[in-house]
Write a protein that holds these residues in place. Sequence first.
Motif, PDB file in Angstrom:
ATOM      1  N   LEU A 100      11.206 -10.120 -83.805  1.00  0.00           N
ATOM      2  CA  LEU A 100      12.522 -10.741 -83.921  1.00  0.00           C
ATOM      3  C   LEU A 100      13.468  -9.872 -84.750  1.00  0.00           C
ATOM      4  O   LEU A 100      14.640  -9.695 -84.394  1.00  0.00           O
ATOM      5  N   ILE A 101      12.973  -9.316 -85.823  1.00  0.00           N
ATOM      6  CA  ILE A 101      13.804  -8.460 -86.677  1.00  0.00           C
ATOM      7  C   ILE A 101      14.314  -7.249 -85.904  1.00  0.00           C
ATOM      8  O   ILE A 101      15.496  -6.909 -85.951  1.00  0.00           O
ATOM      9  N   VAL A 102      13.411  -6.574 -85.173  1.00  0.00           N
ATOM     10  CA  VAL A 102      13.826  -5.350 -84.484  1.00  0.00           C
ATOM     11  C   VAL A 102      14.759  -5.651 -83.310  1.00  0.00           C
ATOM     12  O   VAL A 102      15.692  -4.884 -83.042  1.00  0.00           O
ATOM     13  N   ILE A 103      14.553  -6.777 -82.623  1.00  0.00           N
ATOM     14  CA  ILE A 103      15.441  -7.061 -81.496  1.00  0.00           C
ATOM     15  C   ILE A 103      16.808  -7.526 -81.987  1.00  0.00           C
ATOM     16  O   ILE A 103      17.840  -7.254 -81.355  1.00  0.00           O
ATOM     17  N   LEU A 104      16.850  -8.192 -83.146  1.00  0.00           N
ATOM     18  CA  LEU A 104      18.145  -8.567 -83.709  1.00  0.00           C
ATOM     19  C   LEU A 104      18.923  -7.324 -84.140  1.00  0.00           C
ATOM     20  O   LEU A 104      20.149  -7.251 -83.959  1.00  0.00           O
ATOM     21  N   PHE A 105      18.224  -6.346 -84.702  1.00  0.00           N
ATOM     22  CA  PHE A 105      18.883  -5.099 -85.086  1.00  0.00           C
ATOM     23  C   PHE A 105      19.349  -4.349 -83.836  1.00  0.00           C
ATOM     24  O   PHE A 105      20.420  -3.720 -83.838  1.00  0.00           O
TER      25      PHE A 105
ATOM     26  N   LEU B  97       8.363 -21.582 -85.265  1.00  0.00           N
ATOM     27  CA  LEU B  97       7.296 -21.376 -86.259  1.00  0.00           C
ATOM     28  C   LEU B  97       6.134 -22.364 -86.174  1.00  0.00           C
ATOM     29  O   LEU B  97       4.970 -21.934 -86.269  1.00  0.00           O
ATOM     30  N   PRO B  98       6.372 -23.674 -86.008  1.00  0.00           N
ATOM     31  CA  PRO B  98       5.226 -24.603 -85.986  1.00  0.00           C
ATOM     32  C   PRO B  98       4.190 -24.289 -84.917  1.00  0.00           C
ATOM     33  O   PRO B  98       3.020 -24.668 -85.054  1.00  0.00           O
ATOM     34  N   ASN B  99       4.590 -23.596 -83.850  1.00  0.00           N
ATOM     35  CA  ASN B  99       3.664 -23.312 -82.753  1.00  0.00           C
ATOM     36  C   ASN B  99       3.210 -21.856 -82.686  1.00  0.00           C
ATOM     37  O   ASN B  99       2.473 -21.484 -81.768  1.00  0.00           O
TER      38      ASN B  99
ATOM     39  N   LYS C 207       2.613 -15.584 -86.027  1.00  0.00           N
ATOM     40  CA  LYS C 207       3.884 -15.753 -86.742  1.00  0.00           C
ATOM     41  C   LYS C 207       4.421 -14.437 -87.307  1.00  0.00           C
ATOM     42  O   LYS C 207       5.641 -14.209 -87.316  1.00  0.00           O
ATOM     43  N   TRP C 208       3.528 -13.535 -87.749  1.00  0.00           N
ATOM     44  CA  TRP C 208       4.007 -12.266 -88.313  1.00  0.00           C
ATOM     45  C   TRP C 208       4.409 -11.289 -87.215  1.00  0.00           C
ATOM     46  O   TRP C 208       5.385 -10.547 -87.364  1.00  0.00           O
ATOM     47  N   THR C 209       3.651 -11.277 -86.123  1.00  0.00           N
ATOM     48  CA  THR C 209       4.020 -10.372 -85.029  1.00  0.00           C
ATOM     49  C   THR C 209       5.359 -10.782 -84.409  1.00  0.00           C
ATOM     50  O   THR C 209       6.190  -9.930 -84.089  1.00  0.00           O
TER      51      THR C 209
ATOM     52  N   PHE D  32      -1.523  -9.630 -75.569  1.00  0.00           N
ATOM     53  CA  PHE D  32      -0.213 -10.038 -76.068  1.00  0.00           C
ATOM     54  C   PHE D  32       0.282  -9.122 -77.174  1.00  0.00           C
ATOM     55  O   PHE D  32       1.432  -8.653 -77.141  1.00  0.00           O
ATOM     56  N   ARG D  33      -0.556  -8.840 -78.148  1.00  0.00           N
ATOM     57  CA  ARG D  33      -0.102  -8.015 -79.268  1.00  0.00           C
ATOM     58  C   ARG D  33       0.170  -6.580 -78.842  1.00  0.00           C
ATOM     59  O   ARG D  33       1.111  -5.956 -79.344  1.00  0.00           O
TER      60      ARG D  33
END
Length: 208
Positions: free
Chosen positions: A134-139, A120-122, A127-129, A74-75
């Motif tokens: 999420l940050i890069v795809i939003l950009f 986040l709860p799941n 959570k960090w990956t 996954f990572r």
Amino acid sequence: MWFAVVSLSVMHILSISYGPRWLFYATKPLPTILLTAIVLLNPTSLENYTVAIALGLLLSSLGDIFLMLPKERFRAGLGCFVLVQVLYSYAFALTFEHYTHWLLLLAILLLGSIIYLLLLPNLKKEKWTIAIYLIVILFMIFNAIEAWQTSEFKAMVFAGVGAIIFVLSDLVLAIDRFRASSDFSRHVVMFTYYTAQLLIALSAILMI
């Protein structure tokens, strides 16, 4: 080659439910590999754009392979797609001179934050990956819409629509993996994913 891209995409989506397993594994990365070849065989006046999109497509196929291995990496797969979004962001930014839609950026960040908090709860150890991705795809989607709205290249409409569909695909995938799974979620994920990649490839091929 376009017929092959569409045919392989349909075959993979059908193989999710009907198999055989070898067809599922064989067909998943092939559409993006073929799209890479198509982009490279149709160079445009903006060479760096073509190269960045082609590299993004190629890395996507590698990410697909990591994510479908029996012992899922996954990572590693997510890391490939982080690089994909960086490459796409860079490519889209090449087509315009200045950022102008700052309110759009705030809206995208707000929506992304809401989605992250719901997941986040799941997320547990991921959570960090997930946050980084999420940050890069939003950009990426911000750059794509900015290019769509301000670029002189009309083909950026394909990039903008493709980026939006890419985010929707990842949203369905995230909900399926971390919130609630359904029988047809993987079909939706792959249909939207292939559609998004095809549109982004078209933005390079049709750029004049």
